[in-house]
Structure formats: structure tokens, C-alpha cells
Design an enzyme around this catalytic site. Sequence first.
Site, PDB file in Angstrom:
ATOM      1  N   ASN A 138      -2.210   4.594 -12.801  1.00 40.14           N
ATOM      2  CA  ASN A 138      -3.017   4.635 -11.582  1.00 40.14           C
ATOM      3  C   ASN A 138      -4.491   4.786 -11.987  1.00 40.14           C
ATOM      4  O   ASN A 138      -4.812   4.904 -13.181  1.00 40.14           O
ATOM      5  CB  ASN A 138      -2.570   5.817 -10.717  1.00 40.14           C
ATOM      6  CG  ASN A 138      -2.858   5.606  -9.235  1.00 40.14           C
ATOM      7  OD1 ASN A 138      -3.854   4.991  -8.865  1.00 40.14           O
ATOM      8  ND2 ASN A 138      -1.995   6.120  -8.392  1.00 40.14           N
ATOM      9  N   SER A 139      -5.354   4.828 -10.992  1.00 37.92           N
ATOM     10  CA  SER A 139      -6.789   4.976 -11.290  1.00 37.92           C
ATOM     11  C   SER A 139      -7.063   6.324 -11.978  1.00 37.92           C
ATOM     12  O   SER A 139      -6.267   7.256 -11.901  1.00 37.92           O
ATOM     13  CB  SER A 139      -7.598   4.859 -10.003  1.00 37.92           C
ATOM     14  OG  SER A 139      -7.075   5.706  -9.023  1.00 37.92           O
ATOM     15  N   LYS A 142       4.883   5.677 -10.276  1.00 34.06           N
ATOM     16  CA  LYS A 142       3.506   5.322 -10.646  1.00 34.06           C
ATOM     17  C   LYS A 142       2.830   6.562 -11.200  1.00 34.06           C
ATOM     18  O   LYS A 142       2.659   7.570 -10.502  1.00 34.06           O
ATOM     19  CB  LYS A 142       2.753   4.815  -9.418  1.00 34.06           C
ATOM     20  CG  LYS A 142       1.278   4.533  -9.668  1.00 34.06           C
ATOM     21  CD  LYS A 142       0.982   3.061  -9.717  1.00 34.06           C
ATOM     22  CE  LYS A 142      -0.480   2.731  -9.771  1.00 34.06           C
ATOM     23  NZ  LYS A 142      -0.892   1.845  -8.698  1.00 34.06           N
ATOM     24  N   LYS A 190       0.858  -1.181   0.000  1.00 33.88           N
ATOM     25  CA  LYS A 190       0.000   0.000   0.000  1.00 33.88           C
ATOM     26  C   LYS A 190       0.896   1.233   0.000  1.00 33.88           C
ATOM     27  O   LYS A 190       1.952   1.251   0.638  1.00 33.88           O
ATOM     28  CB  LYS A 190      -0.876  -0.010   1.265  1.00 33.88           C
ATOM     29  CG  LYS A 190      -1.685   1.248   1.516  1.00 33.88           C
ATOM     30  CD  LYS A 190      -2.784   1.450   0.497  1.00 33.88           C
ATOM     31  CE  LYS A 190      -3.521   2.784   0.708  1.00 33.88           C
ATOM     32  NZ  LYS A 190      -4.382   3.111  -0.440  1.00 33.88           N
ATOM     33  N   CYS A 247      -1.807   9.940  -6.503  1.00 33.28           N
ATOM     34  CA  CYS A 247      -2.963   9.661  -5.645  1.00 33.28           C
ATOM     35  C   CYS A 247      -4.033  10.730  -5.852  1.00 33.28           C
ATOM     36  O   CYS A 247      -3.770  11.910  -5.648  1.00 33.28           O
ATOM     37  CB  CYS A 247      -2.574   9.628  -4.170  1.00 33.28           C
ATOM     38  SG  CYS A 247      -4.023   9.403  -3.117  1.00 33.28           S
ATOM     39  N   GLY A 275     -10.762  -0.864 -12.945  1.00 33.56           N
ATOM     40  CA  GLY A 275     -11.596  -1.892 -13.576  1.00 33.56           C
ATOM     41  C   GLY A 275     -11.563  -1.802 -15.090  1.00 33.56           C
ATOM     42  O   GLY A 275     -10.838  -0.984 -15.668  1.00 33.56           O
ATOM     43  N   SER A 304     -11.998   5.827  -2.667  1.00 34.85           N
ATOM     44  CA  SER A 304     -11.408   7.022  -2.070  1.00 34.85           C
ATOM     45  C   SER A 304     -10.928   6.636  -0.676  1.00 34.85           C
ATOM     46  O   SER A 304     -11.505   7.018   0.336  1.00 34.85           O
ATOM     47  CB  SER A 304     -12.412   8.173  -2.001  1.00 34.85           C
ATOM     48  OG  SER A 304     -11.754   9.311  -1.470  1.00 34.85           O
ATOM     49  N   GLY A 332      -7.433  -2.416 -15.484  1.00 37.61           N
ATOM     50  CA  GLY A 332      -8.516  -3.175 -16.113  1.00 37.61           C
ATOM     51  C   GLY A 332      -8.173  -4.571 -16.560  1.00 37.61           C
ATOM     52  O   GLY A 332      -8.890  -5.149 -17.381  1.00 37.61           O
ATOM     53  N   GLY A 374      -8.124   7.303   0.780  1.00 36.94           N
ATOM     54  CA  GLY A 374      -7.480   8.399   1.517  1.00 36.94           C
ATOM     55  C   GLY A 374      -6.183   7.983   2.184  1.00 36.94           C
ATOM     56  O   GLY A 374      -5.845   8.449   3.273  1.00 36.94           O
TER      57      GLY A 374
END
Length: 281
Positions: free
Chosen positions: A189-190, A160, A41, A125, A216, A66, A244, A68
Site C-alpha cells: 500500500n502507499s 493488502k 475501492k 489504510c 508513485g 488522503s 511505483g 479518507g
Amino acid sequence: MLAIKKVEFNGRLMNASGCYCTTRDDINALMLSQSAAIVTKSCTLKPREGNIMPRYYENSALSVNSTGLANMGFEFYQDMASAVKEITNKPYIMSVAGVEKDENLEIIRRLHNNDIDLLELNLSCPNLAGKPQIAYDIDATDELLRSVYEIDLVAPVGLKLPPFFDTAQMECMSDILREYDVAFLTCINSLGNGLILDQSMKPVIAPRQGLGGIGGSVVKPFGLSNTMKFHEFLPHIPIIGCGGIQTVSDVNQYISVGASLVQIGTELIKKGPGIFKSLSS
Ligand code: DHB
């Protein structure tokens, strides 16, 4: 054998940071799984509880989170490197995501455990109120990297990145990254700050008016495009593809556009660490 710097990987698959890698139990489960590496993490100087619940939601097409930066603090993940190495020689990749100015530098300077194989510096992030994603600010990224790569590093540092949606931005970022000894890039990243509403028009997660990072299958086109373009602009830097991946065919798509390794996020949360066995065979 695949390698990043001199760190060897006995396979192409690993977890994406944030997925199954916050607690000792999570990391133990990854250790016992068929993942080729363990990514922690993203950690901060001090432990953090993270955002209010609910902070994760998924459906068949996507996830939104989220969290955080809920994490146990960097010292925990530094110590876990040795616990892991007693049992397995899988590469241990510590993800770092300082929140305050210079927190990344402070963490990286304080690391001393050689059982950490690689660092993944998270420049992306999306879930911290009032804190922009660093990598969307090219000058801030350049300034941070200048300081990072001056440190006597405990392990090679990769980055990242968030998804970029304009190839000119990817090129601009690549021009900066070329100046540093970047060990690898993780793309992507997302997708930051998506909003998913339920049938009564309420956000499905609670923090920040429901805004969260999207993962996803819906993000795969951007993971693939970013992997392809960064590989083209920076062919000397290994890319870890992420975004994904649900099937062996998805893995092969990432490899075909230049990824050396891949990370599994949402699908790992859905299926558990057994996913690595399913995708390896
Ligand atoms: C979190 C989410 C991310 O996408 C990320 O890169 C780091 C942290 C989070 O909310 O904890």
C-alpha cells in the site's frame, strides 16, 4: 495461465485499489480496458464521503492522497460484481477496509454474491484520524485474521499490506500469516503519512495537516523489497506487487523478485486505463 486459488488471470496487470475504481463509470472503464482484473475501492459498511478536498496531489515523482475511504458502501461493490460478470469474465476483486472495530468482519459476513472472485482485505489504510494501520500491530492483525478465516467466506481472502521498513518486522508478520489460508498478499500500500509542502510552505492536500499516503516512483524500492522478502518467507502465497510501476521494465522488476501479478496506482490515475494496453505490449 496465472491463477490465485482457482481464479484465473488472463494477464499480469490490474488497477491498485483506490485508483479508477470508486464509481460505476470508473469500474466500467476498467472493464473495457486491458486490465486483467478489476479491484474495487476499499469499501466500508455504509457509503462515505471521505476527507475534505483537496485530497489528492501528484508531481513527476510521487502522489499523495488522503481520500479518507470515500466509497459507495459494500453493497454497491457487491452488486457491481454481477454487473461486471454480465460483460466480462475478468476476476472481480473486492477490497474491504472497515473503519470501526469488527466492521471488516461484519462486511465479510454479509457478503453473499458468488460473482465476487477474491477479497482483498486492506490492513493498511493510513488516512483515518485516530485509526492506526492494522498491519503495523502484529497482535491486532493476528486477532483479526483468526476471526476472518473462521467465517464461511464468499471468496478466498488475500491481504493488502503496508510497506515494512525492517526485515525483522516482515519476518514477524510472515510467521503470523503462515497460520492462515491467505490467498495472496498485495505488497505494498502507499507509504503512510508523508507530507508534501508547496512553495509557500503549505501542505498540498487539506486533510490531517497535509499528511497522506505516498505513491508513485519514489515508493518502488519499498514495493520491491517487500515483495522480495514476503515471497522468500512465504513462498506458497502468490504476491501481487504494487508501488511505483510506470514501465514494462518496472513490471519485470517486480516479477523478478517474486510477484505473480502487479497493480498500477499513481500511473493509472495519471494516464488513465489506456496504461494497461501500453504496459501489456
Ligand atoms: C485510502 C487510502 C489508502 O492507502 C488505503 O489503503 C485505503 C484508503 C483512502 O484514504 O481512502
